[in-house]
Design a protein around this motif. Structure first.
Motif: not given
Length: 275
Positions: A78-80, A96-101, A134-143
């Protein structure tokens, strides 16, 4: 099972972590649900897909012939999306990585360095997703956190060799985890990676040949004796599990080893130190 408190340093130094990566990362293939507190407790953040309508799935994959870890991120159609990054707790962009169209899935390396394959350090990191509107920041914790359920001889469990000892662990945290190394009385032991353990599920770790009856492996005593062995299971992004298990040695007819009494789990009290 009884518990005993000791004071231990919660951090594993860089060289130790790199050593763990070399032989046992395959145990983490296909893990999902990546968020949890870096100190092994229950973090408040859920997996990214539970925090955002834009994230469809996250999982850990093994790449580059098993030498590197990658976080696979899938977004909804639903997003690009344009790019996704991991920002470390210190504010550094780790990858960091980029999405192709038209692309909705990509991988972010969880290790860096062509030769060292240094893993993402423990901590409360951020998954940063960008795209059209779209611009969102989400917590990413491991363990996650593990507790010992029982200790069994290999003769009583089909996944453990007859001359080995198995430790059944329950994941009491909120995220998936997996072990990378076993230690007996401070000495590293060879161990096969085992399947990741999902939250509220159990898995078993094998301590190979600990109950081997060969005379060369027996305690040097006249007849019988009992010894408490300290067993440690280490994890990549979680605190280790440490327990003691008494083993009975009967040398009256060759060598016979058996479990004696119940295991005693050692509860770790983390301390903050610089590495």
């Amino acid at each position: 099972m009884t518990k005993q408190d000791i004071l231990r340093n919660s951090s594993i130094d860089r060289r130790t972590v790199l050593g763990l990566l070399s032989g046992s990362l395959a145990a983490l293939a296909g893990c999902s649900g990546l968020s949890d507190s870096s100190d092994g407790g229950d973090g408040s953040a859920g997996p990214p897909e539970e925090q955002s309508d834009y994230i469809e799935e996250t999982s850990i994959e093994i790449v580059e012939n098993g030498r590197q870890l990658a976080l696979e991120v899938a977004v909804t159609d639903e997003i690009e999306p344009s790019s996704v990054s991991i920002i470390t707790e210190s504010g550094r962009e780790f990858v960091s990585d980029y999405f192709s169209p038209g692309e909705t899935r990509t991988r972010l390396s969880l290790t860096e360095g062509e030769d060292s394959n240094e893993p993402l350090p423990p901590g409360q990191h951020t998954l940063y997703l960008r795209g059209d509107d779209v611009e969102t920041k989400l917590p990413l914790e491991l363990g996650t956190s593990f507790e010992v359920e029982e200790v069994v001889p290999g003769t009583e469990h089909e996944e453990v060799g007859d001359d080995s000892l198995g430790v059944v662990l329950r994941n009491v945290g909120q995220r998936t985890g997996a072990a990378v190394r076993t230690i007996v009385n401070g000495e590293n032991k060879d161990s096969d990676p085992f399947a990741p353990i999902k939250p509220d599920e159990t898995g078993i770790v094998e301590f190979k040949f600990l109950l081997n009856d060969r005379v060369a492996n027996c305690a040097k005593v006249e007849q019988t004796t009992e010894r408490a062995e300290e067993l440690t299971v280490e994890f990549l992004w979680s605190n280790p599990v440490v327990l003691t298990q008494t083993i009975s040695y009967d040398n009256s007819k060759g060598c016979k080893k058996s479990l004696a009494g119940t295991p005693e789990e050692i509860t770790e009290k983390s301390t903050e130190t610089e590495t």
